[in-house]
Motif scaffolding. Structure first.
Motif, PDB file in Angstrom:
ATOM      1  N   GLY A   5     -23.844 -53.044 -13.231  1.00 20.69           N
ATOM      2  CA  GLY A   5     -23.654 -51.621 -13.028  1.00 20.69           C
ATOM      3  C   GLY A   5     -22.619 -51.318 -11.968  1.00 20.69           C
ATOM      4  O   GLY A   5     -21.843 -50.366 -12.079  1.00 20.69           O
ATOM      5  N   LEU A   8     -19.102 -51.708 -13.322  1.00 23.92           N
ATOM      6  CA  LEU A   8     -18.700 -50.623 -14.224  1.00 23.92           C
ATOM      7  C   LEU A   8     -18.495 -49.289 -13.522  1.00 23.92           C
ATOM      8  O   LEU A   8     -18.238 -48.282 -14.192  1.00 23.92           O
ATOM      9  CB  LEU A   8     -19.761 -50.453 -15.324  1.00 23.92           C
ATOM     10  CG  LEU A   8     -19.932 -51.627 -16.280  1.00 23.92           C
ATOM     11  CD1 LEU A   8     -21.094 -51.361 -17.226  1.00 23.92           C
ATOM     12  CD2 LEU A   8     -18.660 -51.889 -17.066  1.00 23.92           C
ATOM     13  N   VAL A   9     -18.605 -49.262 -12.193  1.00 28.01           N
ATOM     14  CA  VAL A   9     -18.477 -47.998 -11.463  1.00 28.01           C
ATOM     15  C   VAL A   9     -17.164 -47.275 -11.759  1.00 28.01           C
ATOM     16  O   VAL A   9     -17.165 -46.063 -12.021  1.00 28.01           O
ATOM     17  CB  VAL A   9     -18.654 -48.228  -9.949  1.00 28.01           C
ATOM     18  CG1 VAL A   9     -18.167 -47.025  -9.149  1.00 28.01           C
ATOM     19  CG2 VAL A   9     -20.119 -48.491  -9.630  1.00 28.01           C
ATOM     20  N   ARG A  12     -17.430 -45.734 -15.057  1.00 24.79           N
ATOM     21  CA  ARG A  12     -18.420 -44.663 -15.016  1.00 24.79           C
ATOM     22  C   ARG A  12     -17.804 -43.383 -14.470  1.00 24.79           C
ATOM     23  O   ARG A  12     -18.118 -42.278 -14.948  1.00 24.79           O
ATOM     24  CB  ARG A  12     -19.614 -45.085 -14.167  1.00 24.79           C
ATOM     25  CG  ARG A  12     -20.488 -46.144 -14.812  1.00 24.79           C
ATOM     26  CD  ARG A  12     -21.670 -46.484 -13.949  1.00 24.79           C
ATOM     27  NE  ARG A  12     -22.484 -45.309 -13.675  1.00 24.79           N
ATOM     28  CZ  ARG A  12     -23.666 -45.361 -13.048  1.00 24.79           C
ATOM     29  NH1 ARG A  12     -24.139 -46.533 -12.650  1.00 24.79           N
ATOM     30  NH2 ARG A  12     -24.356 -44.274 -12.834  1.00 24.79           N
ATOM     31  N   TRP A  13     -16.935 -43.497 -13.488  1.00 30.05           N
ATOM     32  CA  TRP A  13     -16.291 -42.303 -12.945  1.00 30.05           C
ATOM     33  C   TRP A  13     -15.478 -41.580 -14.018  1.00 30.05           C
ATOM     34  O   TRP A  13     -15.492 -40.353 -14.091  1.00 30.05           O
ATOM     35  CB  TRP A  13     -15.401 -42.694 -11.774  1.00 30.05           C
ATOM     36  CG  TRP A  13     -16.159 -43.045 -10.528  1.00 30.05           C
ATOM     37  CD1 TRP A  13     -17.476 -42.771 -10.266  1.00 30.05           C
ATOM     38  CD2 TRP A  13     -15.649 -43.730  -9.390  1.00 30.05           C
ATOM     39  NE1 TRP A  13     -17.829 -43.261  -9.034  1.00 30.05           N
ATOM     40  CE2 TRP A  13     -16.726 -43.851  -8.463  1.00 30.05           C
ATOM     41  CE3 TRP A  13     -14.422 -44.266  -9.045  1.00 30.05           C
ATOM     42  CZ2 TRP A  13     -16.583 -44.473  -7.228  1.00 30.05           C
ATOM     43  CZ3 TRP A  13     -14.279 -44.872  -7.803  1.00 30.05           C
ATOM     44  CH2 TRP A  13     -15.348 -44.975  -6.909  1.00 30.05           C
ATOM     45  N   ILE A  15     -15.923 -41.765 -17.354  1.00 24.78           N
ATOM     46  CA  ILE A  15     -16.839 -41.201 -18.351  1.00 24.78           C
ATOM     47  C   ILE A  15     -17.531 -39.961 -17.796  1.00 24.78           C
ATOM     48  O   ILE A  15     -17.673 -38.939 -18.487  1.00 24.78           O
ATOM     49  CB  ILE A  15     -17.874 -42.258 -18.779  1.00 24.78           C
ATOM     50  CG1 ILE A  15     -17.168 -43.455 -19.426  1.00 24.78           C
ATOM     51  CG2 ILE A  15     -18.887 -41.650 -19.747  1.00 24.78           C
ATOM     52  CD1 ILE A  15     -16.317 -43.110 -20.610  1.00 24.78           C
ATOM     53  N   GLU A  16     -17.943 -40.024 -16.526  1.00 26.87           N
ATOM     54  CA  GLU A  16     -18.610 -38.869 -15.922  1.00 26.87           C
ATOM     55  C   GLU A  16     -17.651 -37.690 -15.798  1.00 26.87           C
ATOM     56  O   GLU A  16     -18.063 -36.530 -15.966  1.00 26.87           O
ATOM     57  CB  GLU A  16     -19.167 -39.260 -14.554  1.00 26.87           C
ATOM     58  CG  GLU A  16     -20.365 -40.196 -14.650  1.00 26.87           C
ATOM     59  CD  GLU A  16     -20.744 -40.782 -13.300  1.00 26.87           C
ATOM     60  OE1 GLU A  16     -20.178 -40.317 -12.275  1.00 26.87           O
ATOM     61  OE2 GLU A  16     -21.593 -41.692 -13.255  1.00 26.87           O
ATOM     62  N   SER A 125     -21.592 -47.879 -19.527  1.00 26.92           N
ATOM     63  CA  SER A 125     -21.386 -46.938 -18.414  1.00 26.92           C
ATOM     64  C   SER A 125     -22.167 -45.660 -18.645  1.00 26.92           C
ATOM     65  O   SER A 125     -22.801 -45.125 -17.719  1.00 26.92           O
ATOM     66  CB  SER A 125     -19.891 -46.633 -18.265  1.00 26.92           C
ATOM     67  OG  SER A 125     -19.166 -47.795 -17.942  1.00 26.92           O
ATOM     68  N   LEU A 126     -22.122 -45.163 -19.876  1.00 23.00           N
ATOM     69  CA  LEU A 126     -22.895 -43.954 -20.187  1.00 23.00           C
ATOM     70  C   LEU A 126     -24.386 -44.225 -20.072  1.00 23.00           C
ATOM     71  O   LEU A 126     -25.147 -43.389 -19.575  1.00 23.00           O
ATOM     72  CB  LEU A 126     -22.546 -43.469 -21.595  1.00 23.00           C
ATOM     73  CG  LEU A 126     -23.231 -42.177 -22.047  1.00 23.00           C
ATOM     74  CD1 LEU A 126     -22.806 -41.007 -21.169  1.00 23.00           C
ATOM     75  CD2 LEU A 126     -22.911 -41.881 -23.512  1.00 23.00           C
ATOM     76  N   TRP A 128     -25.931 -46.409 -18.072  1.00 19.02           N
ATOM     77  CA  TRP A 128     -26.337 -46.481 -16.680  1.00 19.02           C
ATOM     78  C   TRP A 128     -26.295 -45.109 -16.019  1.00 19.02           C
ATOM     79  O   TRP A 128     -27.121 -44.796 -15.170  1.00 19.02           O
ATOM     80  CB  TRP A 128     -25.455 -47.468 -15.912  1.00 19.02           C
ATOM     81  CG  TRP A 128     -26.130 -48.792 -15.726  1.00 19.02           C
ATOM     82  CD1 TRP A 128     -27.162 -49.081 -14.870  1.00 19.02           C
ATOM     83  CD2 TRP A 128     -25.862 -49.996 -16.430  1.00 19.02           C
ATOM     84  NE1 TRP A 128     -27.537 -50.397 -14.995  1.00 19.02           N
ATOM     85  CE2 TRP A 128     -26.752 -50.987 -15.951  1.00 19.02           C
ATOM     86  CE3 TRP A 128     -24.946 -50.360 -17.417  1.00 19.02           C
ATOM     87  CZ2 TRP A 128     -26.749 -52.297 -16.411  1.00 19.02           C
ATOM     88  CZ3 TRP A 128     -24.946 -51.662 -17.873  1.00 19.02           C
ATOM     89  CH2 TRP A 128     -25.840 -52.609 -17.385  1.00 19.02           C
ATOM     90  N   THR A 129     -25.338 -44.288 -16.407  1.00 24.90           N
ATOM     91  CA  THR A 129     -25.255 -42.946 -15.843  1.00 24.90           C
ATOM     92  C   THR A 129     -26.489 -42.125 -16.205  1.00 24.90           C
ATOM     93  O   THR A 129     -27.124 -41.503 -15.331  1.00 24.90           O
ATOM     94  CB  THR A 129     -23.983 -42.234 -16.339  1.00 24.90           C
ATOM     95  OG1 THR A 129     -22.833 -42.940 -15.876  1.00 24.90           O
ATOM     96  CG2 THR A 129     -23.931 -40.806 -15.832  1.00 24.90           C
ATOM     97  N   SER A 146     -21.530 -41.470  -7.561  1.00 28.75           N
ATOM     98  CA  SER A 146     -20.768 -40.506  -8.333  1.00 28.75           C
ATOM     99  C   SER A 146     -20.404 -39.323  -7.449  1.00 28.75           C
ATOM    100  O   SER A 146     -21.251 -38.779  -6.740  1.00 28.75           O
ATOM    101  CB  SER A 146     -21.578 -40.018  -9.542  1.00 28.75           C
ATOM    102  OG  SER A 146     -20.885 -38.986 -10.202  1.00 28.75           O
TER     103      SER A 146
END
Length: 359
Positions: A5, A8-9, A12-13, A15-16, A125-126, A128-129, A146
């Motif tokens: 996780g 993938l930060v 993730r940023w 995707i978020e 990533s999605l 884990w978010t 985030s």
């Protein structure tokens, strides 16, 4: 968050940012901030952005899968050539010939996996978010990793439910474990998982049934693809049970996009010799046109000129091959064994004549 996780930060940023951006759009269009439909449409927006970004890779994947099926007969010849040979030299020779075959046709097994390999970290990533949102909401704190999911957004997503009955952050297993059990939420999740599996199966069915040439359908790769067409949807049953509704929605929208995109590509750029190719030829013929060797639609006159040119080039090549066949030299002709002619009187009545002369 575990080790993967943390890796993938950065993804993730991104995707978020897309998710929050779409949510801002839909809420400014009049939807409620904690509306499940607004967040579901935002997840669909993530799919649109991601798939548009990797569209060139998808086209490459389709072409690579087509070529892998087309070279299946040649691959079988290489495998038969080294069948039963387990020594190191034979294995290396087989690997070299296989790589040479891939290079000749401009494909490789990895090319057909590129879109999946790229989408896997996006999907995780999605996951884990959405999984962390529930933790952040329970702790009443914004996302630790985030800068986009503020405390308000965390609670808005955590409170969002599809049609007001199925929370986006909950899995099918969690619905069975909670008290009281929400039958309507379970039914909705089962329907969505079934739709996810159906779109995945139909996507593979399009390739196997319509976009393969008769030669490709005789190879081992074709048999393997038919098996995978049933195994992958079966495996998705278990994954769909343990993924949150938001992630299942992403998977469903992604499969839906793939199915429509692939339908268009197979219809407009099918594999030569396949059923889809024949159907396209019939559609083009009704318009009084034809398909040239590059797969483009041209006029009938241009197509006939191209065919005449191909025949002319083939005739020139045939003549060149005939000229390259050199006649035997005079020395080789002398060395060739010759049959000696039979002399009169050596066979048949020669012996009686000899006896008569002596007499």
């Amino acid at each position: 968050m575990d080790f993967l996780g943390n890796i993938l930060v950065p993804i993730r940023w991104v995707i978020e940012a897309i998710l929050v951006g779409w949510h801002w759009v839909f809420t400014h269009l009049g939807m409620s901030q904690d509306s499940g439909l607004a967040w579901i449409l935002s997840i669909a927006g993530v799919v649109v952005i991601v798939r548009l970004a990797i569209f060139p890779l998808f086209v490459r994947q389709i072409k690579s899968q087509r070529k892998m099926m087309e070279i299946a007969p040649e691959m079988r010849k290489v495998q038969d050539k080294y069948r039963g040979k387990r020594d190191q030299l034979s294995r290396e020779a087989m690997a070299r010939e296989t790589q040479a075959l891939y290079k000749k046709h401009g494909t490789s097994p990895l090319s057909s996996c590129l879109p999946l390999l790229i989408q896997t970290p996006i999907f995780l990533s999605l996951y884990w978010t959405l999984n962390d949102v529930r933790t952040w909401a329970a702790a009443d704190s914004p996302g630790r990793n985030s800068w986009l999911f503020t405390s308000d957004l965390v609670h808005q997503f955590n409170d969002a439910s599809l049609f007001g009955i199925a929370p986006l952050h909950m899995t099918l297993v969690q619905h069975f474990q909670q008290t009281p059990v929400s039958v309507s939420a379970i039914v909705l999740l089962i329907i969505l998982v079934a739709a996810m599996i159906a779109t995945q199966f139909f996507t593979q069915l399009q390739i196997v049934s319509k976009n393969l040439s008769p030669e490709a359908k005789t190879g081992q790769a074709y048999q393997m693809q038919r098996v995978m067409m049933y195994i992958i949807p079966f495996a998705m049953i278990f994954s769909g049970v343990f993924f949150p509704l938001g992630v299942v929605s992403y998977w469903f929208f992604n499969n839906l996009w793939t199915m429509g995109q692939q339908f268009y590509i197979i219809r407009e750029n099918p594999t030569p010799g396949s059923e889809a190719w024949k159907a396209r030829e019939a559609r083009v013929a009704k318009r009084g046109k034809a398909i040239n060797k590059e797969g483009k639609v041209v006029s009938r006159e241009e197509y006939e000129r191209e065919q005449e040119e191909l025949l002319r080039l083939a005739e020139i090549e045939r003549q060149n091959k005939a000229k390259r066949v050199q006649p035997k030299s005079a020395k080789r002709a002398k060395k060739a064994p010759q049959q000696k002619p039979q002399q009169n009187g050596q066979q048949g009545g020669s012996a009686p004549e000899a006896d008569g002369s002596k007499a």
